[in-house]
Structures are given as C-alpha cells and as structure tokens.
Design an enzyme around this catalytic site. Structure first.
Site, PDB file in Angstrom:
ATOM      1  N   LYS A   1       0.801  -1.223   0.000  1.00  0.00           N
ATOM      2  CA  LYS A   1       0.000   0.000   0.000  1.00  0.00           C
ATOM      3  C   LYS A   1       0.843   1.287   0.000  1.00  0.00           C
ATOM      4  O   LYS A   1       0.453   2.271  -0.626  1.00  0.00           O
ATOM      5  CB  LYS A   1      -0.948   0.001   1.196  1.00  0.00           C
ATOM      6  CG  LYS A   1      -2.111  -0.954   1.027  1.00  0.00           C
ATOM      7  CD  LYS A   1      -3.045  -0.878   2.226  1.00  0.00           C
ATOM      8  CE  LYS A   1      -4.300  -1.690   1.958  1.00  0.00           C
ATOM      9  NZ  LYS A   1      -5.265  -1.610   3.052  1.00  0.00           N
TER      10      LYS A   1
ATOM     11  N   ASP B   1     -10.183   2.843   2.065  1.00  0.00           N
ATOM     12  CA  ASP B   1     -10.482   2.159   3.338  1.00  0.00           C
ATOM     13  C   ASP B   1     -11.204   3.087   4.319  1.00  0.00           C
ATOM     14  O   ASP B   1     -12.199   2.704   4.936  1.00  0.00           O
ATOM     15  CB  ASP B   1      -9.196   1.647   4.005  1.00  0.00           C
ATOM     16  CG  ASP B   1      -8.675   0.366   3.361  1.00  0.00           C
ATOM     17  OD1 ASP B   1      -9.483  -0.382   2.774  1.00  0.00           O
ATOM     18  OD2 ASP B   1      -7.461   0.118   3.442  1.00  0.00           O
TER      19      ASP B   1
HETATM   20  P1  NAP Z   1      -0.863  -3.276   9.933  1.00  0.00           P
HETATM   21  O1  NAP Z   1      -0.525  -2.118   9.082  1.00  0.00           O
HETATM   22  O2  NAP Z   1       0.090  -4.406  10.043  1.00  0.00           O
HETATM   23  O3  NAP Z   1      -1.168  -2.710  11.427  1.00  0.00           O
HETATM   24  C1  NAP Z   1      -1.402  -3.586  12.503  1.00  0.00           C
HETATM   25  C2  NAP Z   1      -1.873  -2.799  13.716  1.00  0.00           C
HETATM   26  O4  NAP Z   1      -2.228  -3.749  14.737  1.00  0.00           O
HETATM   27  C3  NAP Z   1      -0.789  -1.912  14.343  1.00  0.00           C
HETATM   28  O5  NAP Z   1      -1.391  -0.782  14.939  1.00  0.00           O
HETATM   29  C4  NAP Z   1      -0.190  -2.843  15.420  1.00  0.00           C
HETATM   30  O6  NAP Z   1       0.431  -2.150  16.466  1.00  0.00           O
HETATM   31  C5  NAP Z   1      -1.452  -3.505  15.925  1.00  0.00           C
HETATM   32  N1  NAP Z   1      -1.193  -4.782  16.589  1.00  0.00           N
HETATM   33  C6  NAP Z   1      -0.815  -5.953  16.021  1.00  0.00           C
HETATM   34  N2  NAP Z   1      -0.711  -6.920  16.958  1.00  0.00           N
HETATM   35  C7  NAP Z   1      -1.021  -6.339  18.152  1.00  0.00           C
HETATM   36  C8  NAP Z   1      -1.099  -6.810  19.492  1.00  0.00           C
HETATM   37  N3  NAP Z   1      -0.832  -8.086  19.790  1.00  0.00           N
HETATM   38  N4  NAP Z   1      -1.470  -5.940  20.452  1.00  0.00           N
HETATM   39  C9  NAP Z   1      -1.763  -4.667  20.150  1.00  0.00           C
HETATM   40  N5  NAP Z   1      -1.716  -4.139  18.901  1.00  0.00           N
HETATM   41  C10 NAP Z   1      -1.346  -4.975  17.910  1.00  0.00           C
HETATM   42  O7  NAP Z   1      -2.244  -3.949   9.463  1.00  0.00           O
HETATM   43  P2  NAP Z   1      -3.522  -3.248   8.760  1.00  0.00           P
HETATM   44  O8  NAP Z   1      -3.380  -3.310   7.283  1.00  0.00           O
HETATM   45  O9  NAP Z   1      -3.770  -1.933   9.391  1.00  0.00           O
HETATM   46  O10 NAP Z   1      -4.675  -4.306   9.147  1.00  0.00           O
HETATM   47  C11 NAP Z   1      -5.123  -4.431  10.477  1.00  0.00           C
HETATM   48  C12 NAP Z   1      -6.363  -5.339  10.496  1.00  0.00           C
HETATM   49  O11 NAP Z   1      -7.413  -4.728   9.767  1.00  0.00           O
HETATM   50  C13 NAP Z   1      -6.140  -6.710   9.830  1.00  0.00           C
HETATM   51  O12 NAP Z   1      -6.838  -7.664  10.588  1.00  0.00           O
HETATM   52  C14 NAP Z   1      -6.785  -6.546   8.456  1.00  0.00           C
HETATM   53  O13 NAP Z   1      -7.284  -7.766   7.936  1.00  0.00           O
HETATM   54  C15 NAP Z   1      -7.935  -5.614   8.786  1.00  0.00           C
HETATM   55  N6  NAP Z   1      -8.374  -4.780   7.647  1.00  0.00           N
HETATM   56  C16 NAP Z   1      -9.710  -4.756   7.389  1.00  0.00           C
HETATM   57  C17 NAP Z   1     -10.195  -3.974   6.343  1.00  0.00           C
HETATM   58  C18 NAP Z   1     -11.664  -3.959   6.062  1.00  0.00           C
HETATM   59  O14 NAP Z   1     -12.060  -3.478   4.987  1.00  0.00           O
HETATM   60  N7  NAP Z   1     -12.493  -4.450   6.969  1.00  0.00           N
HETATM   61  C19 NAP Z   1      -9.310  -3.204   5.556  1.00  0.00           C
HETATM   62  C20 NAP Z   1      -7.940  -3.247   5.869  1.00  0.00           C
HETATM   63  C21 NAP Z   1      -7.493  -4.039   6.926  1.00  0.00           C
HETATM   64  P3  NAP Z   1       2.012  -1.774  16.383  1.00  0.00           P
HETATM   65  O15 NAP Z   1       2.074  -0.512  15.585  1.00  0.00           O
HETATM   66  O16 NAP Z   1       2.425  -1.608  17.792  1.00  0.00           O
HETATM   67  O17 NAP Z   1       2.692  -2.933  15.706  1.00  0.00           O
END
Ligand code: NAP
Length: 287
Positions: free
Chosen positions: A71, A107
C-alpha cells in the site's frame, strides 16, 4: 459473465490475497451493471511490484486494488494522488488513465460509509481509534473530513500513534478537530476514554484468525450507548463484536467496510454506482 476480446481487466495485487472478497464482489458487480470487465487476483510481493506495474500499463489493465504489503510502496508509481492518499502516504485503489496512474485510499471512506449505512452519524462524535497501522491511518485521515469532535488514537507502539498525529494535525486544526494520542499500555486512561466516547474502533489485527479468542480491551468497560467497530473480518464475528453485542452495543462490522471500500473503488473505475444491496445479498448473505 461473457468475456470478449474487448473485456476490460481489473485486479488485486499484494500477498497473501487468497482470502480476499474483492474478486467475487467486483465480478458479480460488473455483471450486474453490464460492464464488460473482469477482476483477477495477482499474488505480488514487493520485489515483483515494479515489473507488475509495468506489465499492467503495457496490457492496459484499467485499475487495481493494492493490499498488504504494497500500500505504501505503490505510491512511488502513482502520477497523481487523491487528498486522503496524499495525507496518509498509502493507496488501496489505482485508476489507470491511459498509462497515468491515480492512487486513492478507499479504506477510510469505506469505513465511514459503512458507519452511515448502519445509521451512525460521525458528526461531532468522540472517537477512540485503536491502532496506527495501514487501515487505522486511512480511518484517521478520513475522520478529519467527517466533522468529528475528537480523535483519540491508541497504539501499542506509541511513536507510531504520535507520528500519525503529527501528519494529520495541521489539517485537523483547520477543521477544528482535536487529536490526542496514548499508548495502549495506559489501560486506566483507555478505560476512561472508552466510557466517555461515542465510537470505539479496533483497527489492529488483534482478534484475527487464528488468534480469534484475543480481544483488544476489557469488554466490561462497554455500555450499551457505545458503538463498537471492529475492522477485522476473519472471523466474520470477532470476540470483541460478540462481547459488545451481548452488552447491548451497536456494531459496525469489518465486512461492511470491505463492501464499501470496494464500492468506492468500483465508482472510480467505472463511473457507475456499485450495486450495494445486490452484493450484500449475493456475496455477504445479508439483506
Ligand atoms: P498493519 O498495518 O500491520 O497494522 C497492525 C496494527 O495492529 C498496528 O497498529 C499494530 O500495532 C497492531 N497490533 C498488532 N498486533 C497487536 C497486538 N498483539 N497488540 C496490540 N496491537 C497490535 O495492518 P492493517 O493493514 O492496518 O490491518 C489491520 C487489520 O485490519 C487486519 O486484521 C486486516 O485484515 C484488517 N483490515 C480490514 C479492512 C476492512 O475493509 N475491513 C481493511 C484493511 C485491513 P504496532 O504498531 O504496535 O505494531
């Protein structure tokens, strides 16, 4: 679907992509609105991105979605960016206008469209956003354009929350919106903020399969007046959503966001309205 020699091609790049709803959603929608187009998945890692973009231009692929981990990386191949993509430095949708690539991030707008579809009006609301990753950044940026009252960002890695605030603050101040950042470890403050806010969003990956028994905060802090959004959509009902529902809270689900981010991408590509109700029924089995 009747494929011909003039069928337009759209796609999804990123890795992994096998769980994505986008191919089935967009192919059904193309068929429904009589668009001579099809949508395929292309599993692509960062090393293959440049060659893939070049190939898509050569083959005149009309547009594509971009997912993890591309992205941010995709930005450098864009000739133009929408304001929200510019603000967060990431795209999830590309429109190919005769070799000129315009990047969007749908998003955040998809998140708020889903909220409005579920009759949650974000205007003047106080929002707790947990997470500062890709999806959270997009939601945070869009919230600035939604006339909210205050955005409180919590993240495990505090400096990422601070950085997000720094990037958005100038625009937020112009719109009269307050942004505060906190470390997720500050549980006392989180409890207080959750109790005083209108909407709490889990935009982390906590609760995602295979760790679907995990929950990002203590659900006993919830009252029926709080609206809960969980953007995780595998499983379709997360532990947080189940706990919130059992306490009488309204839910904004992750699948709804998937649907609406796709609806905006579809509009940018084809100029046509996405058949939202039809796709809800056909792909997500919802009325
Ligand atoms: P990302 O860029 O990898 O970000 C992950 C986030 O989760 C960061 O803020 C990370 O914190 C936090 N995190 C991960 N493990 C954690 C834990 N054990 N405790 C606390 N915080 C934790 O991922 P993303 O693309 O934003 O996606 C995040 C989620 O949203 C995924 O499940 C994805 O499938 C979903 N999503 C859904 C949609 C939709 O349309 N519904 C769209 C996009 C994404 P740190 O910064 O501290 O690592």
């Amino acid at each position: 679907m009747n494929l011909t020699a003039t069928t337009d091609l759209y796609g999804l790049i990123g890795t992994p992509i096998s769980h994505s709803f986008s191919p089935s959603m967009h192919n059904k929608a193309f068929e429904k609105v009589n668009e001579n187009a099809c949508y395929l998945g292309f599993d692509t890692n960062i090393d293959k991105l440049e060659a893939t973009v070049q190939a898509f231009k050569t083959l005149n692929v009309k547009g594509w979605n971009v997912t993890m981990p591309l992205k941010s990386e995709m930005i450098k191949y864009c000739d133009e960016l929408s304001p929200e993509a510019e603000l967060i430095g990431a795209v999830n949708t590309i429109v190919n206008q005769n070799g000129k690539l315009k990047g969007y991030s749908t998003d955040g707008i998809g998140f708020f469209a889903n909220a409005k579809d579920k009759e949650f009006n974000p205007e003047n609301k106080t929002i707790v956003l947990i997470g500062a990753g890709g999806a959270a950044r997009s939601i945070a940026a869009q919230s600035i354009f939604e006339n909210i009252n205050e955005l409180i960002i919590y993240n495990r890695t505090f400096k990422k929350a601070q950085q997000l605030k720094d990037e958005l603050n100038e625009e937020a101040l112009k719109q009269n919106i307050k942004i505060r950042v906190e470390a997720l470890s500050n549980q006392k403050q989180l409890e207080k903020d959750i109790k005083e806010s209108d909407l709490v969003i889990n935009a982390t990956s906590v609760g995602m399969r295979p760790d679907s028994e995990e929950i990002i905060f203590n659900p006993d802090w919830l009252s029926p007046e709080t609206v809960i959004a969980d953007i995780v959509y595998t499983p379709v009902k997360t532990k947080l959503e189940k706990e919130a529902l059992s306490r009488g809270c309204k839910i904004l689900d992750g699948l709804g966001m998937v649907l609406w981010q796709g609806a905006y991408a579809f509009k940018y590509w084809t100029g046509k309205e996405f058949p939202v109700d039809y796709i809800k029924k056909e792909i997500f089995n919802k009325e």
